[in-house]
Design a protein around this motif. Sequence first.
Motif, PDB file in Angstrom:
ATOM      1  N   ALA A  89     -10.392  -4.284 -28.780  1.00 41.27           N
ATOM      2  CA  ALA A  89      -9.778  -3.021 -28.295  1.00 41.27           C
ATOM      3  C   ALA A  89     -10.648  -1.955 -28.706  1.00 41.27           C
ATOM      4  O   ALA A  89     -11.010  -0.876 -28.247  1.00 41.27           O
ATOM      5  N   SER A  92     -14.428  -2.282 -26.864  1.00 44.87           N
ATOM      6  CA  SER A  92     -14.400  -1.783 -25.634  1.00 44.87           C
ATOM      7  C   SER A  92     -14.252  -0.440 -25.427  1.00 44.87           C
ATOM      8  O   SER A  92     -14.567   0.022 -24.234  1.00 44.87           O
ATOM      9  N   GLU A  94     -11.374   1.322 -25.797  1.00 42.58           N
ATOM     10  CA  GLU A  94     -10.021   1.529 -25.643  1.00 42.58           C
ATOM     11  C   GLU A  94      -9.481   2.388 -26.899  1.00 42.58           C
ATOM     12  O   GLU A  94      -8.768   3.124 -26.787  1.00 42.58           O
TER      13      GLU A  94
END
Length: 303
Positions: A89, A92, A94
């Motif tokens: 997470a 990436s 995010e």
Amino acid sequence: MTTLDALVEQAAVISTSRIVSVACAADEEVLEAVEMAMMRGIASFILFDDEGKISELINGRFPELANHPSIQIRHTESMLESAEKSVRAVSSGEAHVLMKGNLPTAVIMKSVLNGDYGLRTGKVLSHVAAFEVNGYNRLLFVTDAGMNIAPDLHEKAQIIRNAVATAKACGVQLPIVAPLAAIETVNPNMAPTTDAAMLTVMNKRGQIKDCIVDGPLALDNAVSIESAHHKGIISETAGKADILMVPSIESGNILYKSLMYFANAKVGGIIQGAKAPIVLTSRSDSAESKLYSLALAIQTSKN
């Protein structure tokens, strides 16, 4: 910023865009830190773990988190899966900060260092702690008390760079770095003194930037102007250190815990050098320290 509470307040200013990814979040102490951070408005969270266990804990102990729009729960079947997905997470984009929950440090760090999806940058990873010490008029940064056992000169230079980036994110425009040793003179038989002298030269030649490195210095003349004058140290920076760089993990651990237990200092700490700040909380950390660590990570992540 002169206090850690001021750091929390500043972190709240940029919280709307900051997301923390938490590995193995189904733990009372972890969720207590998350709740404190949510109440102060410093971040949103993605919680990775068994969804049923997280929901049970939230409904029973932390109702403020139930159905909160800034909380996402993502189900994982195992500790390894939780570690991997929480790191993914962050890698990436995010999420902006990684937080260790109820799992061994070795497990989360294995995912951090994974060549395919981890957070490696090629830099040295190091621990940076921000202390609020009674009687000291600014935050005091200590590095590295938790990652590198016996760093060589190259590693020490990178440890300084990591700490300088952290201090600057907290508002210190030109951090003064004191590489610590037992004495303030160069002794060829004492490696910390020769390393400190070389780091000082590297700084003057522009190899270590955005700070002033002055060493070797003993602890007393790194933080006390009076002590530096008493010992006849002629320097514009002695006694004014913002960053204390310890020579080994043993000395760092002792200094860190001495400040906590003898000086009753407040502290927040993160791992720097990865693609994003990493909060490695411990069961021995107070909820307050966990909050300060999250705030330090949030403040650092904006850069």
